[in-house]
Scaffold this motif. Structure first.
Motif, PDB file in Angstrom:
ATOM      1  N   THR A  56     -10.302  68.480  20.824  1.00 47.27           N
ATOM      2  CA  THR A  56      -9.882  68.556  22.230  1.00 47.27           C
ATOM      3  C   THR A  56      -8.825  67.498  22.561  1.00 47.27           C
ATOM      4  OG1 THR A  56     -11.849  67.239  22.738  1.00 47.27           O
ATOM      5  CG2 THR A  56     -12.007  69.622  23.091  1.00 47.27           C
ATOM      6  N   THR A  59      -6.120  66.001  19.377  1.00 46.83           N
ATOM      7  CA  THR A  59      -5.386  66.854  18.452  1.00 46.83           C
ATOM      8  C   THR A  59      -4.057  66.170  18.135  1.00 46.83           C
ATOM      9  OG1 THR A  59      -4.628  68.017  20.425  1.00 46.83           O
ATOM     10  CG2 THR A  59      -6.357  69.076  19.150  1.00 46.83           C
ATOM     11  N   ALA A  69      -1.359  58.931  22.326  1.00 44.69           N
ATOM     12  CA  ALA A  69      -0.674  59.326  23.566  1.00 44.69           C
ATOM     13  C   ALA A  69      -1.100  58.404  24.714  1.00 44.69           C
ATOM     14  CB  ALA A  69      -1.024  60.780  23.915  1.00 44.69           C
ATOM     15  N   TYR A 102     -12.793  64.056  32.820  1.00 52.58           N
ATOM     16  CA  TYR A 102     -11.608  64.808  32.380  1.00 52.58           C
ATOM     17  C   TYR A 102     -12.009  66.185  31.869  1.00 52.58           C
ATOM     18  CZ  TYR A 102      -8.018  61.215  32.787  1.00 52.58           C
ATOM     19  OH  TYR A 102      -7.119  60.301  33.280  1.00 52.58           O
ATOM     20  N   ASN A 110      -2.415  63.892  33.667  1.00 52.74           N
ATOM     21  CA  ASN A 110      -0.968  64.053  33.797  1.00 52.74           C
ATOM     22  C   ASN A 110      -0.468  65.039  32.765  1.00 52.74           C
ATOM     23  OD1 ASN A 110      -0.507  62.446  35.916  1.00 52.74           O
ATOM     24  ND2 ASN A 110      -0.190  60.585  34.697  1.00 52.74           N
ATOM     25  N   ILE A 113      -1.928  69.862  30.352  1.00 57.79           N
ATOM     26  CA  ILE A 113      -2.559  69.973  29.037  1.00 57.79           C
ATOM     27  C   ILE A 113      -3.965  70.514  29.240  1.00 57.79           C
ATOM     28  CG2 ILE A 113      -3.373  68.634  27.074  1.00 57.79           C
ATOM     29  CD1 ILE A 113      -1.079  66.619  27.859  1.00 57.79           C
TER      30      ILE A 113
HETATM   31  C1  HEM Z   1     -10.401  65.667  27.496  1.00 53.92           C
HETATM   32  C2  HEM Z   1      -9.389  65.298  26.694  1.00 53.92           C
HETATM   33  C3  HEM Z   1      -8.422  64.211  27.146  1.00 53.92           C
HETATM   34  C4  HEM Z   1      -8.680  63.053  27.793  1.00 53.92           C
HETATM   35  C5  HEM Z   1     -10.044  62.465  28.152  1.00 53.92           C
HETATM   36  C6  HEM Z   1      -7.399  62.415  28.076  1.00 53.92           C
HETATM   37  C7  HEM Z   1      -7.239  61.217  28.753  1.00 53.92           C
HETATM   38  C8  HEM Z   1      -6.016  60.723  29.179  1.00 53.92           C
HETATM   39  C9  HEM Z   1      -5.840  59.592  30.061  1.00 53.92           C
HETATM   40  C10 HEM Z   1      -6.971  58.705  30.608  1.00 53.92           C
HETATM   41  C11 HEM Z   1      -4.509  59.436  30.280  1.00 53.92           C
HETATM   42  C12 HEM Z   1      -3.819  58.389  31.154  1.00 53.92           C
HETATM   43  C13 HEM Z   1      -3.936  58.741  32.608  1.00 53.92           C
HETATM   44  C14 HEM Z   1      -3.469  60.142  32.879  1.00 53.92           C
HETATM   45  O1  HEM Z   1      -2.325  60.403  32.673  1.00 53.92           O
HETATM   46  O2  HEM Z   1      -4.300  60.963  33.291  1.00 53.92           O
HETATM   47  C15 HEM Z   1      -3.846  60.465  29.522  1.00 53.92           C
HETATM   48  C16 HEM Z   1      -2.481  60.627  29.455  1.00 53.92           C
HETATM   49  C17 HEM Z   1      -1.878  61.438  28.527  1.00 53.92           C
HETATM   50  N1  HEM Z   1      -2.490  62.317  27.677  1.00 53.92           N
HETATM   51 FE1  HEM Z   1      -4.425  62.739  27.644  1.00 53.92          FE
HETATM   52  N2  HEM Z   1      -6.393  63.193  27.577  1.00 53.92           N
HETATM   53  C18 HEM Z   1      -6.965  64.286  26.993  1.00 53.92           C
HETATM   54  C19 HEM Z   1      -6.311  65.290  26.339  1.00 53.92           C
HETATM   55  C20 HEM Z   1      -4.993  65.228  25.976  1.00 53.92           C
HETATM   56  C21 HEM Z   1      -4.351  66.164  25.077  1.00 53.92           C
HETATM   57  C22 HEM Z   1      -5.041  67.364  24.428  1.00 53.92           C
HETATM   58  C23 HEM Z   1      -3.058  65.738  24.944  1.00 53.92           C
HETATM   59  C24 HEM Z   1      -1.934  66.339  24.109  1.00 53.92           C
HETATM   60  C25 HEM Z   1      -1.736  67.646  24.013  1.00 53.92           C
HETATM   61  C26 HEM Z   1      -2.891  64.571  25.785  1.00 53.92           C
HETATM   62  C27 HEM Z   1      -1.708  63.876  25.935  1.00 53.92           C
HETATM   63  C28 HEM Z   1      -1.522  62.913  26.903  1.00 53.92           C
HETATM   64  C29 HEM Z   1      -0.227  62.383  27.279  1.00 53.92           C
HETATM   65  C30 HEM Z   1       1.100  62.765  26.655  1.00 53.92           C
HETATM   66  C31 HEM Z   1      -0.447  61.465  28.312  1.00 53.92           C
HETATM   67  C32 HEM Z   1       0.611  60.650  29.067  1.00 53.92           C
HETATM   68  C33 HEM Z   1       0.929  61.473  30.327  1.00 53.92           C
HETATM   69  C34 HEM Z   1       1.950  60.789  31.197  1.00 53.92           C
HETATM   70  O3  HEM Z   1       1.825  59.600  31.384  1.00 53.92           O
HETATM   71  O4  HEM Z   1       2.823  61.492  31.642  1.00 53.92           O
HETATM   72  N3  HEM Z   1      -4.087  64.275  26.391  1.00 53.92           N
HETATM   73  N4  HEM Z   1      -4.790  61.222  28.865  1.00 53.92           N
END
Ligand code: HEM
Length: 136
Positions: A56, A59, A69, A102, A110, A113
Motif C-alpha cells: 500500500t 510501493t 517519499a 490515512y 497530498n 494517490i
Molecule cells: C496509507 C498509505 C500512505 C500513508 C500512511 C502515507 C502518508 C503520507 C504522509 C504522512 C505524508 C506527508 C503529509 C501529506 O502530504 O499528507 C505523505 C506525503 C506523500 N506521500 Fe504518502 N502515504 C501513503 C501512501 C502513499 C503512496 C502509495 C505514495 C506513492 C504512490 C505516496 C507518496 C507520497 C508523496 C509523493 C508525498 C508528498 C506529497 C506532497 O508533499 O506533495 N504516499 N504521505
C-alpha cells in the motif's frame, strides 16, 4: 524425413525450454500476488503488516526505504517510530494512529494517490496496533 524428425524434436525442446523459463521467471509473481490474510489475533509485523505496507504505502516511489517519499519511511519498523513518521503508529491505540487515519481516508493525503486493500486487512492492521504494535 530424418531431418524433419530432428527439426520437430528440436522445436519441442525449444518450446519446453521457453515454458520452463517463463514459469521460473513468473514464479515470484505469485508471492507478490498472494493476498495478505490477517489472523484474528497475534498479528505479525513481519508476516502481515510489513508486507501489507509494502503493498500500500511503501510501493515503489512511495514510502519505501529506497524511495522515502516526503522523507517518510513506512516499511521499516524502526523508521516507522521515528522522524517524520512519528505518530503513524500509536501502540495500543489504532484510532489515534495516523496510518489508520490515512487508510480510512480520515486525513487527506497530498496528491491523488490511492491504495487497495480489504476490510480484513484494515482490521488486521488495527489489531496489530491494539496488540501493542510489536516487531514480531
Ligand atoms: C496509507 C498509505 C500512505 C500513508 C500512511 C502515507 C502518508 C503520507 C504522509 C504522512 C505524508 C506527508 C503529509 C501529506 O502530504 O499528507 C505523505 C506525503 C506523500 N506521500 Fe504518502 N502515504 C501513503 C501512501 C502513499 C503512496 C502509495 C505514495 C506513492 C504512490 C505516496 C507518496 C507520497 C508523496 C509523493 C508525498 C508528498 C506529497 C506532497 O508533499 O506533495 N504516499 N504521505
Amino acid at each position: 524425413m530424418k531431418l524433419q524428425f530432428i527439426y520437430k524434436i528440436f522445436n519441442i525442446f525449444i518450446l519446453i525450454t521457453v515454458f520452463v523459463l517463463i514459469h521460473c521467471a513468473c514464479g515470484n509473481s505469485t508471492a507478490i500476488n498472494t493476498p495478505i490474510v490477517f489472523p484474528d489475533s497475534n498479528v505479525s509485523w513481519t508476516y502481515h503488516v510489513q508486507p501489507f505496507i509494502k503493498m500500500t504505502c511503501a510501493t515503489v516511489g512511495c514510502h519505501s526505504t529506497q524511495s522515502q517519499a516526503a522523507g517518510i519511511v513506512l516499511d521499516d519498523y524502526m523508521m516507522l517510530f521515528s522522524g517524520s513518521a512519528l505518530g503513524m503508529v500509536v501502540p495500543n491505540d489504532p484510532e489515534a494512529s495516523r496510518l489508520v487515519q490515512y487508510l480510512e481516508f480520515k486525513v487527506v493525503h497530498n496528491g491523488s494517490i490511492y491504495w487497495k486493500f480489504d476490510s480484513q486487512q484494515l482490521n488486521g492492521v488495527k489489531k496489530w496496533i491494539s496488540e501493542g504494535a510489536k516487531m514480531n
